[in-house]
Design an enzyme around this catalytic site. Structure first.
Site, mmCIF file in Angstrom:
data_model
loop_
_atom_site.group_PDB
_atom_site.id
_atom_site.type_symbol
_atom_site.label_atom_id
_atom_site.label_comp_id
_atom_site.label_asym_id
_atom_site.label_seq_id
_atom_site.Cartn_x
_atom_site.Cartn_y
_atom_site.Cartn_z
ATOM 1 C CG HIS A 305 -1.956 0.995 1.152
ATOM 2 N ND1 HIS A 305 -1.876 2.282 1.306
ATOM 3 C CD2 HIS A 305 -3.483 0.691 0.627
ATOM 4 C CE1 HIS A 305 -3.452 2.756 1.269
ATOM 5 N NE2 HIS A 305 -3.945 1.823 0.767
ATOM 6 C CG ASP A 362 -8.383 -4.572 -2.595
ATOM 7 O OD1 ASP A 362 -9.441 -4.377 -2.304
ATOM 8 O OD2 ASP A 362 -7.568 -3.537 -3.155
HETATM 9 N N1 ACO Z 1 4.158 -7.634 -4.795
HETATM 10 C C1 ACO Z 1 5.194 -7.648 -4.960
HETATM 11 N N2 ACO Z 1 6.103 -6.610 -4.782
HETATM 12 C C2 ACO Z 1 5.500 -5.509 -4.556
HETATM 13 C C3 ACO Z 1 4.232 -5.240 -4.274
HETATM 14 C C4 ACO Z 1 3.351 -6.662 -4.415
HETATM 15 N N3 ACO Z 1 2.139 -6.581 -4.338
HETATM 16 N N4 ACO Z 1 3.850 -3.850 -3.952
HETATM 17 C C5 ACO Z 1 4.918 -3.287 -3.985
HETATM 18 N N5 ACO Z 1 6.259 -4.092 -4.232
HETATM 19 C C6 ACO Z 1 7.712 -3.691 -4.372
HETATM 20 C C7 ACO Z 1 7.747 -2.977 -5.608
HETATM 21 O O1 ACO Z 1 7.991 -3.827 -6.745
HETATM 22 C C8 ACO Z 1 8.855 -2.173 -5.059
HETATM 23 O O2 ACO Z 1 10.107 -2.936 -4.983
HETATM 24 P P1 ACO Z 1 11.338 -2.116 -5.277
HETATM 25 O O3 ACO Z 1 11.514 -1.192 -4.151
HETATM 26 O O4 ACO Z 1 12.434 -3.463 -5.172
HETATM 27 O O5 ACO Z 1 11.236 -1.600 -6.733
HETATM 28 C C9 ACO Z 1 8.456 -1.929 -3.634
HETATM 29 O O6 ACO Z 1 7.630 -3.001 -3.222
HETATM 30 C C10 ACO Z 1 7.583 -0.411 -3.304
HETATM 31 O O7 ACO Z 1 6.407 -0.339 -4.358
HETATM 32 P P2 ACO Z 1 5.967 0.602 -5.051
HETATM 33 O O8 ACO Z 1 5.219 0.055 -6.475
HETATM 34 O O9 ACO Z 1 6.951 1.629 -5.407
HETATM 35 O O10 ACO Z 1 4.842 1.056 -4.142
HETATM 36 P P3 ACO Z 1 3.559 2.133 -4.595
HETATM 37 O O11 ACO Z 1 3.095 2.752 -3.303
HETATM 38 O O12 ACO Z 1 3.884 2.912 -5.817
HETATM 39 O O13 ACO Z 1 2.482 0.972 -4.991
HETATM 40 C C11 ACO Z 1 0.638 -0.506 -4.908
HETATM 41 C C12 ACO Z 1 1.257 0.528 -3.921
HETATM 42 C C13 ACO Z 1 0.093 -0.050 -5.911
HETATM 43 C C14 ACO Z 1 -0.650 -0.877 -3.700
HETATM 44 C C15 ACO Z 1 1.429 -1.940 -4.916
HETATM 45 O O14 ACO Z 1 1.862 -2.224 -3.477
HETATM 46 C C16 ACO Z 1 0.774 -2.982 -5.813
HETATM 47 O O15 ACO Z 1 0.809 -2.805 -6.810
HETATM 48 N N6 ACO Z 1 0.009 -3.938 -4.876
HETATM 49 C C17 ACO Z 1 -0.819 -4.939 -5.494
HETATM 50 C C18 ACO Z 1 -2.188 -4.409 -5.989
HETATM 51 C C19 ACO Z 1 -3.001 -4.175 -5.020
HETATM 52 O O16 ACO Z 1 -2.981 -4.954 -3.881
HETATM 53 N N7 ACO Z 1 -3.784 -3.093 -5.038
HETATM 54 C C20 ACO Z 1 -4.579 -2.420 -3.848
HETATM 55 C C21 ACO Z 1 -3.913 -1.411 -3.026
HETATM 56 S S1 ACO Z 1 -5.010 -0.904 -1.808
HETATM 57 C C22 ACO Z 1 -6.622 0.060 -2.488
HETATM 58 O O17 ACO Z 1 -6.369 0.610 -3.735
HETATM 59 C C23 ACO Z 1 -7.900 -0.183 -2.294
#
Ligand code: ACO
Length: 427
Positions: A305, A362
């Site tokens: 998140h 979720d």
């Molecule tokens: N699985 C694997 N790796 C992940 C995940 C994940 N679900 N989420 C983040 N990471 C990793 C990224 O690859 C990144 O790694 P790095 O630092 O080595 O490059 C690091 O964690 C930071 O991730 P970001 O993408 O920069 O985080 P951001 O804040 O931009 O994204 C998000 C947040 C979109 C929710 C992301 O965690 C994600 O894609 N999660 C899966 C989708 C999801 O569950 N979305 C629902 C969110 S809650 C809502 O909207 C109601």
């Protein structure tokens, strides 16, 4: 008085006021940055940008705290109803008995759609995604109630109730159309969530009698989704509203933003992922390894998140609720076991620990919705119904604040000036 922030730039010194929120969050007010310095800020994904001051919802992502109008989400999930929470979010206080009764009556009086609107459903193919139908139909409502276009705040209570009430009628009608069953009209004898269950699951020769435990679970799901400050869809609603667009147009745009798999669409993506693991008997260790491999393009859906760097408090409540409702309905869902094992494996893994990736709202919500009998393509629709009070509250707050039109700037990285070349002279 907090000291102003000082900025050294091009050999000059500038000062900017520091704004302190009611929970002691500090922000540098840079609204005069460009006029004073000629510079703008660049903040990819807005991770460090406050777009507004808001009194609706407070999140402390480090501590895993979520409060609506100051009240902890845990208390609302346990004691409140969706309709009461909606009132709280939109009007800022818990309603009195009389206010709650009046609001419930208003919701009932707006539960029907104009007959002309029902005919719109015939124009969508059965395979049409309910999120597309929901967004289109919310916008279409304003065609039948042109007073909505006036943004007259004297009618706001009515418009808010109309939207909140009709959104579940539209959602259920979209579902019925998609499965080829006749649309079921709402019944005023039911409360908000029971009425939704009735419209979703009644058929002409058998009326659905909503199970009180299922209705309670639905209330909880809606409450937990009701607001989450400046997330992608809420920011979209505020952005659209800032142009003066009406409540229905703004919230219709919110539905589109919510649809994406990185936002509200993640609840459906989680179920697809769990189903995929189950059907293909994938070893969880292998799946976790794949998720960690950046070249795979796969993420652990329902994890991570932007704001929470701790366990999402909503996921905690939903995890317990999933156990309870599956037990009550005597559903033995193998996907719940997979979800639990996946969570356990991820939480032990340094990849997730180092990046503070925890289950989000979720991760478990889909399992409950599936147990209730909802198809996966309706999961994000339920999220949208739940989020509606938040969007309405933010639309109202923007309106009350008389905010400026939102218009970010950019750092241009394209061509410098060059001449047009006639088509027959291009290489
Ligand atoms: N699985 C694997 N790796 C992940 C995940 C994940 N679900 N989420 C983040 N990471 C990793 C990224 O690859 C990144 O790694 P790095 O630092 O080595 O490059 C690091 O964690 C930071 O991730 P970001 O993408 O920069 O985080 P951001 O804040 O931009 O994204 C998000 C947040 C979109 C929710 C992301 O965690 C994600 O894609 N999660 C899966 C989708 C999801 O569950 N979305 C629902 C969110 S809650 C809502 O909207 C109601």
């Amino acid at each position: 008085m907090t000291e102003p922030a000082k900025l050294q730039l091009d050999g000059k010194s500038f000062e900017f006021p520091v704004i302190v929120g009611s929970e002691d969050e500090h922000a540098i007010d840079i609204s005069a940055l460009r006029s004073k310095t000629g510079y703008i800020t660049l903040d990819d994904g807005y991770g460090n940008t406050g777009s507004c001051e808001s009194a609706i919802t407070f999140i402390d992502g480090e501590k895993g705290i979520l409060r609506y109008r100051g009240i902890p989400i845990e208390q609302l999930a346990e004691h409140s109803t969706f309709v009461e929470t909606a009132w709280l979010l939109i009007w800022g206080e818990l309603p009195t008995k009389a206010q709650l009764a009046r609001f419930s009556d208003l919701l009932t009086s707006h539960e029907m759609l104009h007959e002309g609107l029902y005919r719109h459903f015939d124009g969508f193919p059965p395979s049409g995604h309910p999120m597309a139908i929901l967004s289109a139909m919310i916008n279409a409502v304003s065609c039948y109630h042109p007073d909505i276009l006036l943004n007259d705040m004297h009618n706001f209570d009515d418009s808010a109730a109309r939207l909140l009430s009709k959104v579940r009628t539209i959602a259920a009608a979209a579902f019925k159309t998609s499965i080829g069953q006749p649309i079921v009209y709402p019944k005023p004898k039911f409360d908000y969530c029971s009425n939704f269950m009735h419209m979703m699951f009644s058929i002409p020769f058998k009326e659905c009698e909503p199970d009180p435990d299922v209705v309670r679970a639905l209330n909880q799901i809606f409450i937990l989704h009701a607001d989450h400050e400046q997330n992608c869809s809420t920011s979209t609603v505020r952005m659209v509203a800032s142009s003066g667009a009406n409540l229905f147009a703004s919230c219709s745009a919110g539905v589109c933003a919510l649809w994406g798999p990185l936002h509200g669409g993640a609840n459906a993506a989680v179920l697809d992922m769990l189903e995929h693991i189950h059907v293909n008997k994938i070893d969880l260790k292998d799946y976790v390894a794949k998720v960690k491999d950046k070249t795979s393009g796969i993420r652990l859906m329902g994890f991570g998140h932007r704001v929470y760097k701790n366990y999402d408090p909503r996921a905690k409540i939903l995890k317990a609720a999933a156990d309870k409702i599956l037990d009550k309905l005597k559903v033995n869902d193998p996907l719940l076991a997979i979800a639990r094992q996946l969570e356990e494996a991820a939480l032990k893994d340094s990849y997730f620990k180092d990046r503070n990736l925890y289950p989000n709202v979720d991760f478990y919500s889909g399992i409950i919705m599936r147990a209730i009998g909802l198809p996966v393509n309706m999961f994000t629709v339920l999220f949208a119904i739940g989020r509606m009070p938040g969007w309405i509250a933010h639309w109202k707050e923007m309106h009350d604040q008389k905010s400026r039109i939102q218009r970010p700037r950019q750092v241009y990285t394209g061509y410098q000036p060059r001449d047009y070349v006639a088509v027959d002279k291009r290489g």
